[in-house]
Scaffold this motif. Sequence first.
Motif, PDB file in Angstrom:
ATOM      1  N   GLY A 181      -4.631  -4.071  -6.574  1.00 21.87           N
ATOM      2  CA  GLY A 181      -4.921  -2.684  -6.905  1.00 21.87           C
ATOM      3  C   GLY A 181      -3.896  -2.019  -7.809  1.00 21.87           C
ATOM      4  O   GLY A 181      -3.876  -0.791  -7.921  1.00 21.87           O
ATOM      5  N   LEU A 191     -13.435   1.592  -8.398  1.00 22.68           N
ATOM      6  CA  LEU A 191     -12.725   1.634  -7.106  1.00 22.68           C
ATOM      7  C   LEU A 191     -13.684   1.997  -5.973  1.00 22.68           C
ATOM      8  O   LEU A 191     -14.601   2.786  -6.152  1.00 22.68           O
ATOM      9  CB  LEU A 191     -11.572   2.652  -7.167  1.00 22.68           C
ATOM     10  CG  LEU A 191     -10.311   2.204  -7.902  1.00 22.68           C
ATOM     11  CD1 LEU A 191      -9.287   3.339  -7.886  1.00 22.68           C
ATOM     12  CD2 LEU A 191      -9.712   0.958  -7.258  1.00 22.68           C
ATOM     13  N   ASN A 247      -4.832   3.065  -5.905  1.00 16.57           N
ATOM     14  CA  ASN A 247      -5.290   3.725  -4.680  1.00 16.57           C
ATOM     15  C   ASN A 247      -4.588   5.061  -4.451  1.00 16.57           C
ATOM     16  O   ASN A 247      -5.002   5.837  -3.589  1.00 16.57           O
ATOM     17  CB  ASN A 247      -5.058   2.809  -3.477  1.00 16.57           C
ATOM     18  CG  ASN A 247      -5.916   1.565  -3.543  1.00 16.57           C
ATOM     19  OD1 ASN A 247      -7.138   1.656  -3.618  1.00 16.57           O
ATOM     20  ND2 ASN A 247      -5.287   0.402  -3.544  1.00 16.57           N
ATOM     21  N   HIS A 248      -3.509   5.316  -5.204  1.00 14.79           N
ATOM     22  CA  HIS A 248      -2.789   6.584  -5.072  1.00 14.79           C
ATOM     23  C   HIS A 248      -3.004   7.498  -6.280  1.00 14.79           C
ATOM     24  O   HIS A 248      -2.280   8.477  -6.454  1.00 14.79           O
ATOM     25  CB  HIS A 248      -1.296   6.330  -4.886  1.00 14.79           C
ATOM     26  CG  HIS A 248      -0.955   5.742  -3.556  1.00 14.79           C
ATOM     27  ND1 HIS A 248      -1.225   6.384  -2.367  1.00 14.79           N
ATOM     28  CD2 HIS A 248      -0.375   4.559  -3.226  1.00 14.79           C
ATOM     29  CE1 HIS A 248      -0.819   5.630  -1.353  1.00 14.79           C
ATOM     30  NE2 HIS A 248      -0.308   4.511  -1.850  1.00 14.79           N
ATOM     31  N   ASN A 283      -0.163   2.097  -8.502  1.00 13.53           N
ATOM     32  CA  ASN A 283      -1.098   1.712  -7.447  1.00 13.53           C
ATOM     33  C   ASN A 283      -2.328   2.599  -7.611  1.00 13.53           C
ATOM     34  O   ASN A 283      -2.268   3.805  -7.360  1.00 13.53           O
ATOM     35  CB  ASN A 283      -0.445   1.918  -6.079  1.00 13.53           C
ATOM     36  CG  ASN A 283      -1.318   1.417  -4.943  1.00 13.53           C
ATOM     37  OD1 ASN A 283      -2.528   1.225  -5.105  1.00 13.53           O
ATOM     38  ND2 ASN A 283      -0.710   1.203  -3.782  1.00 13.53           N
ATOM     39  N   CYS A 296       0.816  -1.215   0.000  1.00  9.79           N
ATOM     40  CA  CYS A 296       0.000   0.000   0.000  1.00  9.79           C
ATOM     41  C   CYS A 296       0.849   1.266   0.000  1.00  9.79           C
ATOM     42  O   CYS A 296       0.350   2.356  -0.292  1.00  9.79           O
ATOM     43  CB  CYS A 296      -0.955  -0.002   1.196  1.00  9.79           C
ATOM     44  SG  CYS A 296      -0.138  -0.030   2.797  1.00  9.79           S
TER      45      CYS A 296
END
Length: 249
Positions: free
Chosen positions: A198, A249, A211-212, A209, A159
Amino acid sequence: MIKAVVIDDEPAMQEVNRRLLKEYFPEVKLAGIGNSVESGIELIKKEKPHLVLLDVELNESTGFHILQQLKPYSFKVVFITGYDTYALKAIKFSALDYILKPVNEVEFQQAIQHAIDEINQGENQQLQTGVLFETLQNENQGKKLVLKTMDSLHIVDACDIFYCRSDNSYTTFHLANDEKIMVSRSIREYEELLSGHGFFRPHQSFLVNLNHVKRIDKSDGGFIIMKNKKEIPVSLRQKKRLIQLIENL
């Protein structure tokens, strides 16, 4: 002289390992063969080998049980496993050496030579094995990834990875704290390893990633704007797929 043992419950695989060690590594003495968790533990305690070739699937158990019962251990492990097993993915996350079944002689030589080099350098794999067991126990949770450089072992939370950038056979990891780590493995290997966590490859040179990701700029062919303000190019072929992933997402 390096002392080795083989722990495998298949007679054919025992013979393959015996033959290839004898043919390619005359400096390695095969001290014995075990075929179960119990016989493997007994063999290792008796012979105190430098190198253990360990089958992951052992009858009704696994080779991991041997390691758990011998902690802390001083020998180097090379795992023997089949394709598409969860155990193989955990081994890859931990950057440990492995040989795939059916055995390819070139890959066998590479794995054993790498293990011998680390034995001669006095390297210890306790940290990597710790990551291995954590990965096996937390299959559906966040993953830790071992990144090996020339002089260090880095344990990184997946993460915390913003993106990876490819430079031929090297991959540079860009982390949340602006740290950069370069390893001598291809970005394709990490794409396969992180695809279920992810990560997406929007361009041949980048793995991100999701999520970023802060936003997607559709102008000039398309760019990903990361939360750290870095811009990542998006290939035309991957643009539609990327938008679909972001929307879900």
